[in-house]
Design a protein around this motif. Structure first.
Motif, short mmCIF file in Angstrom:
data_model
loop_
_atom_site.label_atom_id
_atom_site.label_comp_id
_atom_site.label_asym_id
_atom_site.label_seq_id
_atom_site.Cartn_x
_atom_site.Cartn_y
_atom_site.Cartn_z
N ALA A 24 103.27 6.93 -1.69
CA ALA A 24 103.22 6.05 -3.11
C ALA A 24 103.14 4.74 -2.37
N SER A 25 102.26 4.01 -2.51
CA SER A 25 102.11 2.64 -1.63
C SER A 25 102.42 1.38 -2.85
N TYR A 26 102.44 1.82 -4.03
CA TYR A 26 102.42 0.77 -5.16
C TYR A 26 102.92 1.08 -6.24
N ALA A 27 103.44 0.18 -7.00
CA ALA A 27 103.80 0.38 -8.32
C ALA A 27 103.16 -0.62 -9.36
N SER A 28 103.08 -0.37 -10.45
CA SER A 28 102.47 -1.21 -11.50
C SER A 28 103.03 -1.10 -12.66
N VAL A 29 103.54 -2.33 -13.36
CA VAL A 29 104.15 -2.23 -14.49
C VAL A 29 103.49 -3.13 -15.57
N ARG A 30 103.24 -2.89 -16.84
CA ARG A 30 102.97 -3.75 -17.83
C ARG A 30 103.53 -3.29 -19.27
N VAL A 31 104.08 -4.12 -20.10
CA VAL A 31 104.60 -4.07 -21.16
C VAL A 31 103.67 -4.68 -22.28
N TRP A 32 103.64 -3.68 -23.27
CA TRP A 32 102.97 -4.30 -24.73
C TRP A 32 103.40 -3.85 -25.97
N GLY A 33 103.30 -4.53 -27.04
CA GLY A 33 103.89 -4.25 -28.23
C GLY A 33 102.96 -4.74 -29.53
N VAL A 34 103.17 -4.44 -30.64
CA VAL A 34 102.25 -4.71 -31.83
C VAL A 34 103.56 -5.40 -32.68
N SER A 35 102.80 -6.42 -33.53
CA SER A 35 103.46 -7.10 -34.65
C SER A 35 102.70 -7.61 -35.57
N ILE A 36 103.35 -8.07 -36.59
CA ILE A 36 102.57 -8.89 -37.72
C ILE A 36 103.39 -9.99 -38.33
N THR A 37 103.05 -11.22 -38.21
CA THR A 37 103.83 -12.35 -38.50
C THR A 37 103.08 -13.30 -39.30
N LEU A 38 104.12 -13.53 -40.41
CA LEU A 38 103.15 -14.65 -41.37
C LEU A 38 103.92 -16.00 -41.43
N THR A 39 103.15 -17.08 -41.00
CA THR A 39 103.90 -18.26 -40.95
C THR A 39 103.23 -19.12 -42.19
N ARG A 316 100.26 -15.92 -1.54
CA ARG A 316 99.41 -15.24 -2.50
C ARG A 316 97.92 -15.54 -2.31
N ASP A 317 97.65 -16.24 -1.13
CA ASP A 317 96.14 -16.34 -0.77
C ASP A 317 95.63 -15.21 0.25
N GLY A 318 96.74 -14.57 0.97
CA GLY A 318 96.43 -13.69 1.89
C GLY A 318 96.00 -12.41 1.50
N GLN A 319 95.31 -11.65 2.37
CA GLN A 319 94.56 -10.52 1.93
C GLN A 319 95.41 -9.38 1.69
N ALA A 320 96.65 -9.20 2.31
CA ALA A 320 97.64 -8.39 2.01
C ALA A 320 98.18 -8.34 0.20
N TYR A 321 98.33 -9.67 0.08
CA TYR A 321 98.60 -9.67 -1.42
C TYR A 321 97.42 -9.42 -2.38
N LYS A 322 96.35 -9.87 -2.11
CA LYS A 322 95.05 -9.43 -2.97
C LYS A 322 95.02 -7.95 -2.94
N ASN A 323 95.05 -7.40 -1.83
CA ASN A 323 95.07 -5.92 -1.70
C ASN A 323 95.88 -4.98 -2.68
N ILE A 324 97.17 -5.52 -2.73
CA ILE A 324 98.13 -5.08 -3.48
C ILE A 324 97.95 -5.53 -5.13
N TYR A 325 97.48 -6.61 -5.30
CA TYR A 325 97.57 -7.10 -6.83
C TYR A 325 96.53 -6.53 -7.43
N LYS A 326 95.34 -6.37 -6.74
CA LYS A 326 94.18 -5.80 -7.44
C LYS A 326 94.60 -4.29 -7.84
N GLN A 327 95.57 -3.43 -7.44
CA GLN A 327 95.80 -2.36 -7.78
C GLN A 327 96.41 -2.19 -9.32
N ARG A 328 96.65 -3.39 -9.97
CA ARG A 328 97.43 -3.58 -11.36
C ARG A 328 96.38 -2.85 -12.31
#
Length: 371
Positions: A24-39, A316-328
């Motif tokens: 397992a070479s990487y892990a990726s996280v994302r958080v998302w939710g839903v709402s309705i707001t009246l201004t 963040r411009d290196g290839q190692a960073y790009k290889n990991i980040y694209k796995q998101r």
């Protein structure tokens, strides 16, 4: 609940064994939710993958349904707010539920809102019968949840969910980090060498978590968010870990203290000061004429953890960073499967029930790997 279910399926145990072997070479996280707001001017509808800012001048009517609140618009297609749905039993019995109240308030706000032609100037300020703004009441509604997941790729199997957590959506994204990584490490039996997150997780303790003194190649791929006015690589450090000042001199650490307020983690924070002023004055003027020279020179306040330095020095411009980040993109594919299984529109309201349903959704996604 998810871990117990996994241990009852021998074939899935094999997946965990493969991951525990270090694949397992990487892990990726994302958080998302839903709402309705009246201004006062806008209705904000936040669904899982898109947020709509609807001017009240374009809103015609809103009505509740079992799939969400349907909002009729002038000159465009209707928008559905999935944050609040009308319970099926209430719909059958003809009773008015929370969704009906919110839809009625939205309709009333749109009906009473003063509209005008596009580009028209705002109405003039009344000169009689003034009413302070703080006494004007308007409705604001929040309802929803956030689902955070850690996704990993098992070679020969595919992408699976290692850990998941459901909270009310008003919780900050970073509040998911430690609970999810604790579950991930527990199920893998080790801490992943690499991870990738979105910019909401650009915090010193994320970099610190993945830093290993015996494995300098391990890191967390996180985009830099320009908090506090600083830019990526906006700070550099001496070999001793001291920040360089604008004149290119290492800034000595004057004192440290325990910070319990600026982030979710209690930590040691230090104040670094002008090397020409402390510990003894050694110059009559700053070589770069810093604007704070007359105020005891430049200073820097930051955590003393190595994670605070890695946040700036990560390549963040290196290839190692790009290889990991694209796995998101793996987490996007898991989210798409979750939406197809109905995670976006639950027909239950209790928080524990929604959390259990989300666990079952992700468990089903993992079981699909066996097909």
């Amino acid at each position: 609940m998810g871990a117990a279910a996994l241990t009852q399926v021998p074939a899935v145990d094999a997946i965990v064994t493969v991951l525990g072997g270090g694949l397992a070479s990487y892990a990726s996280v994302r958080v998302w939710g839903v709402s309705i707001t009246l201004t006062p001017q806008t209705l904000i509808v936040r669904n899982v993958f898109r947020t709509h800012h609807l001017p009240l001048t374009q809103v015609l009517e809103a009505w509740p349904g079992v799939d969400g609140i349907e909002i009729s618009m002038s000159g465009r297609r209707p928008i559905r707010a999935t944050a609040v749905q009308k319970p099926v039993l209430a719909d059958m019995a003809g009773r008015r539920a929370r969704a009906g109240n919110i839809a009625q308030v939205t309709t009333d706000a749109a009906a009473t809102h003063e509209s005008g032609p596009p580009g028209a100037p705002p109405p003039p300020t009344p000169t009689t019968n003034p009413q302070p703004g703080e006494k004007v009441k308007f409705g604001e509604f929040y309802w929803g949840y956030g689902s955070g997941v850690v996704v990993a790729k098992a070679p020969g199997w595919g992408e699976l969910v290692l850990a998941e957590l459901t909270q009310t959506f008003d919780q900050a994204d970073v509040s998911y980090f430690f609970p999810l990584m604790t579950l991930t490490q527990l199920r893998l039996g080790f801490c992943p060498r690499f991870a990738t997150f979105d910019a909401a997780f650009d915090a010193w303790y994320v970099y610190d978590y993945f830093h290993r003194s015996d494995d300098p190649a391990a890191f967390a791929a996180v985009p830099f968010s320009e908090k506090g006015g600083y830019k990526a690589k906006g700070r550099s450090f001496s070999p001793q870990g001291l920040p360089w000042c604008a004149a290119g001199l290492p800034m000595p650490l004057r004192f440290t203290f325990t910070d319990r307020t600026t982030c979710i983690v209690e930590h040691e924070r230090g104040k670094y000061v002008c090397p020409l002023r402390y510990p003894q004055p050694t110059a009559e003027a700053c070589p770069v004429d810093h604007k704070n020279w007359e105020k005891q020179g430049c200073t820097a306040m930051m955590p003393t953890s190595i994670g605070a330095r890695l946040r700036y020095t990560l390549d963040r411009d290196g290839q190692a960073y790009k290889n990991i980040y694209k796995q998101r993109t793996a987490v996007e594919r898991i989210n798409s499967q979750a939406v197809a299984l109905g995670i976006e529109q639950p027909h239950i309201r209790n928080g524990a029930a929604i959390a259990n349903q989300n666990t079952l959704v992700y468990l089903l996604i993992n079981l699909r790997l066996l097909q």
